[in-house]
Structure formats: structure tokens, C-alpha cells
Design an enzyme around this catalytic site. Structure first.
Site, PDB file in Angstrom:
ATOM      1  N   GLY A 154       0.834  -1.203   0.000  1.00 24.81           N
ATOM      2  CA  GLY A 154       0.000   0.000   0.000  1.00 24.81           C
ATOM      3  C   GLY A 154       0.865   1.246   0.000  1.00 24.81           C
ATOM      4  N   VAL A 183       0.450   4.734   5.011  1.00 22.49           N
ATOM      5  CA  VAL A 183      -0.124   3.650   5.817  1.00 22.49           C
ATOM      6  C   VAL A 183       0.969   2.649   6.212  1.00 22.49           C
ATOM      7  CG1 VAL A 183      -1.865   1.811   5.901  1.00 22.49           C
ATOM      8  CG2 VAL A 183      -2.414   3.975   4.777  1.00 22.49           C
ATOM      9  N   GLY A 184       1.985   2.512   5.374  1.00 25.34           N
ATOM     10  CA  GLY A 184       3.121   1.650   5.717  1.00 25.34           C
ATOM     11  C   GLY A 184       3.732   2.043   7.059  1.00 25.34           C
ATOM     12  N   GLU A 209       5.614  -3.298   0.993  1.00 27.53           N
ATOM     13  CA  GLU A 209       5.695  -3.041  -0.451  1.00 27.53           C
ATOM     14  C   GLU A 209       4.946  -1.740  -0.690  1.00 27.53           C
ATOM     15  OE1 GLU A 209       7.129  -4.886  -2.901  1.00 27.53           O
ATOM     16  OE2 GLU A 209       7.826  -6.535  -1.667  1.00 27.53           O
ATOM     17  N   CYS A 233       1.729   0.790  -8.918  1.00 33.62           N
ATOM     18  CA  CYS A 233       2.788   1.301  -8.040  1.00 33.62           C
ATOM     19  C   CYS A 233       4.069   1.584  -8.799  1.00 33.62           C
ATOM     20  CB  CYS A 233       3.062   0.303  -6.926  1.00 33.62           C
ATOM     21  SG  CYS A 233       3.494  -1.332  -7.534  1.00 33.62           S
TER      22      CYS A 233
HETATM   23  P1  NAD Z   1      -3.534   2.321   1.156  1.00 32.00           P
HETATM   24  O1  NAD Z   1      -2.235   2.391   1.874  1.00 32.00           O
HETATM   25  O2  NAD Z   1      -4.508   3.418   1.295  1.00 32.00           O
HETATM   26  O3  NAD Z   1      -4.322   0.988   1.580  1.00 32.00           O
HETATM   27  C1  NAD Z   1      -3.715  -0.290   1.564  1.00 32.00           C
HETATM   28  C2  NAD Z   1      -4.400  -1.184   2.582  1.00 32.00           C
HETATM   29  O4  NAD Z   1      -4.240  -0.608   3.878  1.00 32.00           O
HETATM   30  C3  NAD Z   1      -5.912  -1.349   2.361  1.00 32.00           C
HETATM   31  O5  NAD Z   1      -6.260  -2.694   2.599  1.00 32.00           O
HETATM   32  C4  NAD Z   1      -6.520  -0.424   3.406  1.00 32.00           C
HETATM   33  O6  NAD Z   1      -7.777  -0.861   3.886  1.00 32.00           O
HETATM   34  C5  NAD Z   1      -5.492  -0.459   4.529  1.00 32.00           C
HETATM   35  N1  NAD Z   1      -5.464   0.797   5.292  1.00 32.00           N
HETATM   36  C6  NAD Z   1      -5.801   2.047   4.864  1.00 32.00           C
HETATM   37  N2  NAD Z   1      -5.649   2.949   5.849  1.00 32.00           N
HETATM   38  C7  NAD Z   1      -5.214   2.252   6.939  1.00 32.00           C
HETATM   39  C8  NAD Z   1      -4.885   2.629   8.288  1.00 32.00           C
HETATM   40  N3  NAD Z   1      -4.982   3.888   8.697  1.00 32.00           N
HETATM   41  N4  NAD Z   1      -4.474   1.659   9.116  1.00 32.00           N
HETATM   42  C9  NAD Z   1      -4.358   0.377   8.711  1.00 32.00           C
HETATM   43  N5  NAD Z   1      -4.672  -0.037   7.464  1.00 32.00           N
HETATM   44  C10 NAD Z   1      -5.095   0.884   6.591  1.00 32.00           C
HETATM   45  O7  NAD Z   1      -3.140   2.061  -0.373  1.00 32.00           O
HETATM   46  P2  NAD Z   1      -4.098   1.915  -1.636  1.00 32.00           P
HETATM   47  O8  NAD Z   1      -4.721   3.228  -1.920  1.00 32.00           O
HETATM   48  O9  NAD Z   1      -4.975   0.720  -1.475  1.00 32.00           O
HETATM   49  O10 NAD Z   1      -3.011   1.539  -2.760  1.00 32.00           O
HETATM   50  C11 NAD Z   1      -2.247   2.489  -3.422  1.00 32.00           C
HETATM   51  C12 NAD Z   1      -0.843   2.606  -2.853  1.00 32.00           C
HETATM   52  O11 NAD Z   1      -0.240   1.331  -2.777  1.00 32.00           O
HETATM   53  C13 NAD Z   1       0.071   3.443  -3.746  1.00 32.00           C
HETATM   54  O12 NAD Z   1       0.937   4.211  -2.943  1.00 32.00           O
HETATM   55  C14 NAD Z   1       0.863   2.397  -4.511  1.00 32.00           C
HETATM   56  O13 NAD Z   1       2.083   2.854  -5.015  1.00 32.00           O
HETATM   57  C15 NAD Z   1       1.015   1.341  -3.456  1.00 32.00           C
HETATM   58  N6  NAD Z   1       1.232   0.026  -4.053  1.00 32.00           N
HETATM   59  C16 NAD Z   1       2.445  -0.569  -3.907  1.00 32.00           C
HETATM   60  C17 NAD Z   1       2.697  -1.806  -4.514  1.00 32.00           C
HETATM   61  C18 NAD Z   1       4.021  -2.504  -4.386  1.00 32.00           C
HETATM   62  O14 NAD Z   1       4.093  -3.686  -4.728  1.00 32.00           O
HETATM   63  N7  NAD Z   1       5.073  -1.850  -3.930  1.00 32.00           N
HETATM   64  C19 NAD Z   1       1.685  -2.417  -5.247  1.00 32.00           C
HETATM   65  C20 NAD Z   1       0.456  -1.774  -5.358  1.00 32.00           C
HETATM   66  C21 NAD Z   1       0.237  -0.558  -4.756  1.00 32.00           C
END
Ligand code: NAD
Length: 484
Positions: free
Chosen positions: A205, A209-210, A227, A261
């Protein structure tokens, strides 16, 4: 992409089988009991079972992703199903050798011992996945988790509800819940899961959030694979094959509507190549997606922005740029009713604009001209380390110059995005773009504990034990001098 504040106790409903705590406890029991039972044969059977269900449910997957954001069927096959099938076949082919204890050589001081590294399952793992490739990024890590002998709970994204419900359905059809379970829900569910003492967390993600995930993991000293995302730059040098570069960039940028991503976020192009590149990008966009705006909008091969919030975020980034002097060189057509944003190229962006600072994550491509490659390297190094850097150049010395002076999760030369599909390359970021790696052996390793095992056969180290008589002291001095 989005950080939601979470307050109050989380009303978590993990589905049939009671509370999230009881689900976790049942997975923990099964992880312990199965330590010895998850044989190679059992793991291979689990992977085959997963592949069989995915194959059987292919049409449902295609329909769910269309319902969620009109993802074209061919993109689903190539970018959602193929990577998971490949992950399964690769793990099935190599798991025997990955599981074999890896004998390691000793040193003179270790004379009389035998040593090996064994890859042991970590235990109960949490996989939190994003919405942009929900099937790929839920089941891909699951393959590595199962190959390594773990149990897993998957928390897919709430932004693709049809696909997330299907992911749960597929998992329940294939595995008992104490082996693989899916908890649907939003950030609240995610945070309730993060409160539990998992043995490993694999999060895909946004970097924002990471950081929340890593802070939660720290409470239990749980290991993490993160990731993440960020801005992956593309460099088109003065010796680049422009037609070739345009073809690859249009595919990498506009597949999945730019919501990838590792999509090229923006392009730096040598000034003398800029007009030719913009022309080639325009032609390629029209060739692939349609000659006119209406053909592009009604075409079957272009998906939509996932929801209104992200559509507005992208619109705001673009409007901010144009209001401050950037120009739309191609596209810019939008329809909020459909979350439709046409393939768009921007010229004249500056580092101060929001679009130059945030991950774009959509079909807007700033093209930035440069005179001196060192200014591009400085610009890249001034920001967080990207997930990927793409270099188009026929000049090997320039390519090496860029690779040696920058840092990123991965690099593609004369292509983009495809390094994700290489089964023998580690996939991951560095610092802000991620921690740890996935895919193939690296994914298996992420979900395994590398356990050091030493057997003493006739070690002579006992000669150095106390009491420290003169003779022992001499032996210690000799050892330090000769072996140290
Ligand atoms: P996000 O970080 O908003 O959400 C990812 C997950 O985290 C979801 O399941 C969501 O429900 C959960 N989440 C959201 N807020 C949270 C919180 N406060 N506490 C705990 N969990 C929470 O990301 P997104 O919008 O779903 O995806 C897009 C992002 O992911 C972009 O930054 C993209 O670059 C990245 N991404 C990275 C890869 C990779 O392999 N490196 C692949 C796909 C996407």
C-alpha cells in the site's frame, strides 16, 4: 494513498467462525500443529488447490474487476492472473530445493562442527493488500506464505468491494479458515488485525499507511515486509530509441489507468529529444486507445479511476499544475460521472507543483526537459528513494552512470514495469518505497525464519574454556592471533 484516522473500538466481523481473536487463536494452533505436518507434499497440494480454484473462478474474477473499476479482461489476465499463476508454478518447481537445509562452510575455529540454515515457517501471517491489483497482490503473497508453511489472514481493500468479496469466497472455497482466512473491511478492520501478535506482516500500500503498519508491528516486534509506492521516474536520454520508448511508456503508464505502483510517474527527456518524444507519445496513445476523445472514452481497453475521491485528487493535481503554468499537451478530458480521465500529457511542470511532489497514481504524465543528466540525478536524489527507475538509452556508459549514482527498489533499462514479472528478481522498494522483497525465492524467504543450526561433532573450542590456566591463556592468545 489514503490515511484514515481510526478512533474507538473496532467492530470487527471476520465472517463465520466468531471474533477476530478466535480466528487468530485457531490459526495459531494450526500453525503450531502443522509445523511438522506442512511437508513438501502438503504445500505443493495447497498451491495446486489454489491454482485450480483461481482457474475455475477466472470469469468471476474478470467480472468483479470490471464491476469495481472497468478493468479490461486482457489486463486482468496479464496483470492479475498471470503473475499469481507464475508465482505458483515457480514455487512448485523450486520448493523442494528451497526447503532443503542449506549446508554452510565453517571456519578453522569451527573445526569439528557441521552447520546449516533451515527455512522454517514464521507462523501466523497477515497480508494487507491494496485495491489496484487486488487479486495479484492478495494471492501472490499468499503463495509465498503457503510455500513457506504458514497460515495467513488476508485483509483486502475496501475500495474494490466486488473483488474483495470474491477473494474471500475463493479462499473459503479452497482452504479451511484456520489455514487461510479473509477479513474484509476498511482501516478499522486493518487496525484491529494489527493489534494482534502476528509472526509476520506483509503489507502492500502507500508509504503513509506503511508507517502506521510498521509502528503497530513494533509493539509485538513482528517482522514486516512493506511493499510501498512513490514516484518512479523515467529518463529518456539523447541516444534513446524514441518510438520504442514511447511504446513502452504508454503501456506502463496507462495500463490500469496509471494506478500502478511501478507506473512511470513522470518523464525526464533530453531537450533535443523532447518534441519527438511528445509526438511519439501522442501517436501511441491514439494508436492504442483511439484516435478521438470519444473513441478513447468508449474503448474497451481503458479502465477507470477507482472512485470519485481519487478522481477528484487527480483533477486537483492537474488543475493546480495548469493554474501555475503547466500545459496540457495531450488529453485532459474528464467525466466525473464515470471517473473517466483520458490519457494525459503535461508539459512545463515545476518542482514546486503538487504534481511534482505527490505520487500521481493516475493517467497524467508530466514530461520534463533536461539539459544535463546530472541535474536529473540531483532531482531524483533530492526526493525519497523511488520504487523503480526507468532508463531509455542506447549508451551503456550513461545507463551505468545513472544506475551508480541513484538508489531505487529496481531498475529497468529500455523498458518499464516488466521487472515485476521476473520470477528470479527480488521485487521491492528501499526506505520510503518499501522494506523487504517479494516474489519467488525472495517471497518464500520473507515468510520464513532463517534458522541457524549447528551440530557439534568434535569441536576443539572446549580447550579454551575456564579455568584460565597459563596454557589456556596461551591457546586463547594463539587463537585470536591466528584466526581473528
Ligand atoms: P492504502 O495504503 O490506502 O491501503 C492499503 C491497505 O491498507 C488497504 O487494505 C486499506 O484498507 C489499509 N489501510 C488504509 N488505511 C489504513 C490505516 N490507517 N491503518 C491500517 N490499514 C489501513 O493504499 P491503496 O490506496 O490501497 O493503494 C495504493 C498505494 O499502494 C500506492 O501508494 C501504490 O504505489 C502502493 N502500491 C504498492 C505496490 C508494491 O508492490 N510496492 C503495489 C500496489 C500498490
Amino acid at each position: 494513498m489514503s490515511v484514515r484516522a481510526v478512533t474507538g473500538p473496532a467492530p470487527v466481523h471476520p465472517g463465520a467462525g466468531g471474533s477476530i481473536e478466535s480466528l487468530f487463536a485457531s490459526q495459531r494452533r494450526s500453525a503450531m500443529e502443522n509445523r511438522a505436518k506442512f511437508t513438501l507434499k502438503a504445500r505443493l497440494a495447497m498451491l495446486s488447490r489454489l491454482k485450480a480454484t483461481l482457474k475455475r473462478r477466472e470469469n468471476d474474477i474478470i467480472e468483479a474487476l470490471y464491476a469495481d473499476f472497468r478493468k479490461p479482461e486482457s489486463e486482468v489476465r496479464l496483470t492479475e492472473l498471470f503473475p499469481v499463476y507464475q508465482e505458483i508454478s515457480h514455487a512448485r518447481r523450486h520448493l523442494r530445493s528451497w526447503l532443503r537445509p542449506h549446508r554452510v562452510h565453517g571456519s578453522l575455529g569451527m573445526f569439528g562442527t557441521a552447520a546449516e540454515v533451515r527455512y522454517q515457517a514464521k507462523g501466523v501471517c497477515l497480508i494487507i493488500s491494496p485495491w489496484n491489483y487486488p487479486v495479484n497482490l492478495s494471492f501472490g503473497p499468499l503463495v509465498s506464505a503457503l510455500a513457506a508453511g504458514n497460515t495467513a489472514i488476508i485483509k483486502p481493500s475496501e475500495l474494490t468491494p466486488a473483488t474483495s468479496a470474491l477473494i474471500k469466497d475463493i479462499a473459503e472455497e479452497t482452504f479451511p479458515r484456520d489455514l487461510v482466512a479473509v477479513c474484509e473491511g476498511d482501516a478499522q478492520v486493518s487496525q484491529a488485525l494489527l493489534d494482534l501478535p502476528f509472526d509476520h506482516i506483509f503489507f502492500t500500500g502507500s508509504p503513509q499507511v506503511g508507517k502506521i503498519v510498521m509502528a503497530a508491528a513494533a509493539k509485538h516486534l513482528t517482522s514486516v515486509t512493506l511493499e510501498l509506492g512513490g514516484k518512479s521516474p523515467t529518463i529518456v536520454g539523447s541516444t534513446a530509441n524514441i518510438e520504442h520508448a514511447a511504446r513502452k511508456i504508454v503501456w506502463g503508464k496507462f495500463a490500469n489507468n496509471g494506478q500502478t505502483c511501478i507506473a512511470p510517474d513522470h518523464v525526464y527527456v533530453a531537450r533535443d529529444q523532447a518534441p519527438a518524444l511528445v509526438d511519439a507519445l501522442r501517436r501511441e496513445i491514439k494508436r492504442v486507445y483511439g484516435q478521438t476523445d470519444s473513441q478513447q472514452k468508449s474503448g474497451p481497453d481503458y479502465c477507470r479511476i477507482v472512485n470519485r475521491r481519487h478522481f477528484e485528487r487527480l483533477s486537483a493535481l492537474t488543475d493546480d499544475a495548469t493554474s501555475r503554468g503547466a500545459t496540457v499537451l495531450e488529453g485532459g478530458v474528464r467525466d466525473p460521472g464515470q471517473n473517466y480521465f483520458s490519457p494525459t500529457i503535461l508539459g512545463g511542470t515545476t518542482p514546486q507543483m503538487a504534481i511534482s511532489q505527490e505520487e500521481i497514481f493516475g493517467p497524467v504524465l508530466p514530461v520534463i526537459e533536461y539539459d544535463d543528466i546530472s541535474s536529473v540525478i540531483d532531482a531524483i536524489n533530492a526526493g525519497p528513494k523511488p520504487l523503480a527507475i526507468y532508463i531509455y538509452s542506447e549508451d551503456d556508459s550513461i545507463r551505468e552512470y545513472i544506475i551508480e549514482r541513484t538508489s531505487s527498489g529496481g531498475v529497468c533499462v529500455n523498458n518499464n514495469v516488466v521487472h515485476f514479472l521476473h520470477p528470479n528478481l527480488p521485487f521491492g522498494g528501499v526506505n520510503n518505497s518499501g522494506i523487504g522483497t517479494a516474489h519467488g525465492f525472495y517471497g518464500f524467504k520473507a515468510f520464513s525464519h532463517e534458522r541457524a543450526i549447528l551440530r557439534d561433532k568434535f569441536s576443539i573450542l572446549g580447550l579454551l574454556f575456564p579455568p584460565y590456566t597459563t596454557r589456556v591463556k596461551q591457546l586463547i592468545d594463539l587463537t585470536v592471533r591466528i584466526l581473528g
